[in-house]
Design an enzyme around this catalytic site. Structure first.
Site, PDB file in Angstrom:
ATOM      1  N   ASN A 135      19.194  -6.440  26.734  1.00 31.19           N
ATOM      2  CA  ASN A 135      18.183  -5.306  27.141  1.00 31.19           C
ATOM      3  C   ASN A 135      16.561  -6.580  27.185  1.00 31.19           C
ATOM      4  O   ASN A 135      17.136  -7.088  26.524  1.00 31.19           O
ATOM      5  CB  ASN A 135      18.266  -4.396  26.715  1.00 31.19           C
ATOM      6  CG  ASN A 135      17.372  -3.549  25.874  1.00 31.19           C
ATOM      7  OD1 ASN A 135      16.190  -3.907  25.329  1.00 31.19           O
ATOM      8  ND2 ASN A 135      17.571  -3.239  24.926  1.00 31.19           N
ATOM      9  N   HIS A 136      16.347  -5.392  28.573  1.00 28.27           N
ATOM     10  CA  HIS A 136      14.857  -6.133  29.104  1.00 28.27           C
ATOM     11  C   HIS A 136      13.835  -6.305  28.541  1.00 28.27           C
ATOM     12  O   HIS A 136      12.468  -6.347  28.644  1.00 28.27           O
ATOM     13  CB  HIS A 136      15.276  -5.911  30.697  1.00 28.27           C
ATOM     14  CG  HIS A 136      16.059  -6.245  31.644  1.00 28.27           C
ATOM     15  ND1 HIS A 136      16.441  -8.026  31.533  1.00 28.27           N
ATOM     16  CD2 HIS A 136      17.097  -5.959  32.081  1.00 28.27           C
ATOM     17  CE1 HIS A 136      16.868  -8.115  32.626  1.00 28.27           C
ATOM     18  NE2 HIS A 136      17.259  -7.401  33.462  1.00 28.27           N
TER      19      HIS A 136
END
Ligand code: FMN
Length: 409
Positions: free
Chosen positions: A208-209
């Site tokens: 994920n970011h």
């Protein structure tokens, strides 16, 4: 624009202060550098003058017409002393005023940040320990030095924190316009940060970011408030190197759960700021998945453990001390079922933690940015807005709330 006075002591790390000066000038502040006589053995006045764009003096008898030692201290919005040598701290504690820097320290009423740097033996000497304690009692923020390479080939505690770390704490003091309380002294604080990576095969993962910046900022700020901090870190991007923090690296949610549940048993405060994947691939291929003629094979997913809820359950079961404060994070977007805050309130009820920090995400907000905003919700129903500001400032506001609920030892 603020007025920043940078005092430089006579230590080998004086050269690193050039980057600290740049940090404050590039932010648009008026910077005055006041080196001690010893500091000028390491870096020349010309460098400090060129970098700050202001004249440099070391003596109270320079520029007598301006009464510089009074003017500089009074005018400053922030004083940063780096490197703070053992000698300089002893002189500051004794209230000496035998050079422009120590005299200015006596006239400054703004937040003061000391950044010690010295050999491990000097740092651990009872005289230095007592001087640091006295400075902290007087409201000075004394950064915890890093562990690492010292002047020569030796390593140990006493290394000056990196200039970016000094800049972050300096900015925090400017933003708060007050000293950082030393109110987590002796506390064990466990923080998770960054994103988990769920392996698909030896070269690929689901991720994920998360940049880890908010969790690192919490670890950084907790350490500067006196806590012993363990940071369990997943994947991050450029979150800095918080000084005096023990870092444990993990990859997956399962590894994160193992580290958090084990380490939470000794913690006074647990902060779950990591972005944990909800799902992981059922099978991890032993070798790289090939393209194949029939196109990609479907990926089957399993649900990952709910680490925050698990910590709350472990506390209820007595595996984690009853008084341990558990803080969760919620990255929310509004939808047809409610706004960001509605989802945050529901999550707090569902998870059963003591405090929940709610961030709005999406549209470039929160993930990977330098700034953040949100709310902090308590189990008792109190809601405090966390106005837009740096992640370090946000961390310090969260810790204000945490410190208020940590039981006194
Ligand atoms: C090469 C060299 C490196 C030094 N590095 C340090 C240091 O990192 N920390 C420290 O406390 N003292 C260090 N010292 C000793 C200080 O320079 C000395 O105590 C001096 O009086 C400090 O002056 P000040 O109070 O102006 O900082 C060093 C001395 C030398 C010769």
């Amino acid at each position: 624009m603020s007025h920043v006075l940078i005092g430089v002591g006579g230590g080998i790390a004086a050269y690193k202060v050039c980057s600290v000066i740049r940090h404050f000038t590039e932010a648009g502040h008026d910077v005055r550098v006041v080196p001690t006589r010893a500091a000028l053995n390491f870096v020349g006045a010309a460098t400090f003058e060129a970098l700050s764009g202001n004249p440099v003096s070391t003596e109270v008898f320079d520029d007598v017409d301006e009464v510089a030692h009074v003017a500089l201290g009074r005018k400053a919005d922030l004083v940063v002393v780096a490197p703070a040598t053992a000698d300089l701290m002893a002189r500051a504690v004794a209230g000496r005023a035998d050079d422009l820097l120590t005299a200015s320290l006596l006239t400054a009423t703004c937040p003061v940040l000391f950044v010690p740097a010295m050999h491990t033996e000097m740092w651990q000497h009872p005289a230095t320990t007592a001087n640091v304690a006295t400075l902290r009692e007087r409201g000075v923020t004394v950064m915890t030095p890093a562990n690492g390479r010292l002047t020569g080939a030796d390593t140990g505690a006493g290394r000056m924190p990196e200039p970016t770390e000094i800049g972050l704490i300096g900015d925090l003091l400017l933003d708060r316009a007050s000293a950082l309380p030393y109110d987590l002294a002796g506390r064990e604080v466990l923080v998770s940060a960054g994103g988990t990576r769920e392996a698909l095969d030896p070269v690929r993962y689901l991720g994920n970011h998360s940049s880890g910046k908010q969790g690192y900022a919490l670890a950084r700020a907790a350490a500067q408030r006196g806590a012993h901090v363990t940071l369990v870190a997943g994947a991050t991007s450029d979150p800095g190197e918080p000084a005096g923090v023990d870092i444990v690296d993990i990859d997956s949610a399962v590894e994160l759960e193992r580290e958090m549940s084990r380490r939470a048993r000794d913690a006074d405060v647990v902060i779950m700021a990591a972005a944990v994947a909800d799902f992981r691939p059922v099978d991890i291929a032993g070798s790289k998945i090939k393209k194949g003629a029939e196109g990609p094979a479907p990926i089957h997913l399993d649900t990952n453990p709910d680490i925050l809820a698990g910590l709350v359950q472990s506390r209820a079961a007595g595996d984690i001390p009853r008084q341990t404060v558990i803080v969760g994070f919620a990255a929310e977007t509004g939808d047809e079922d409610g706004g960001v805050l509605d989802h945050g309130r529901a999550k707090l009820r569902r998870k059963g933690c003591d405090l929940l920090v709610v961030n709005a995400v999406g549209d470039g907000k929160a993930f990977g940015t330098e700034d953040n905003a949100g709310w902090i919700l308590t189990a008792e129903g109190n809601e405090t807005a966390l106005p837009f500001g740096s992640k370090t400032l946000m961390a310090s506001r969260i810790l204000d709330e945490v410190a208020a609920v940590v039981p006194h030892s």
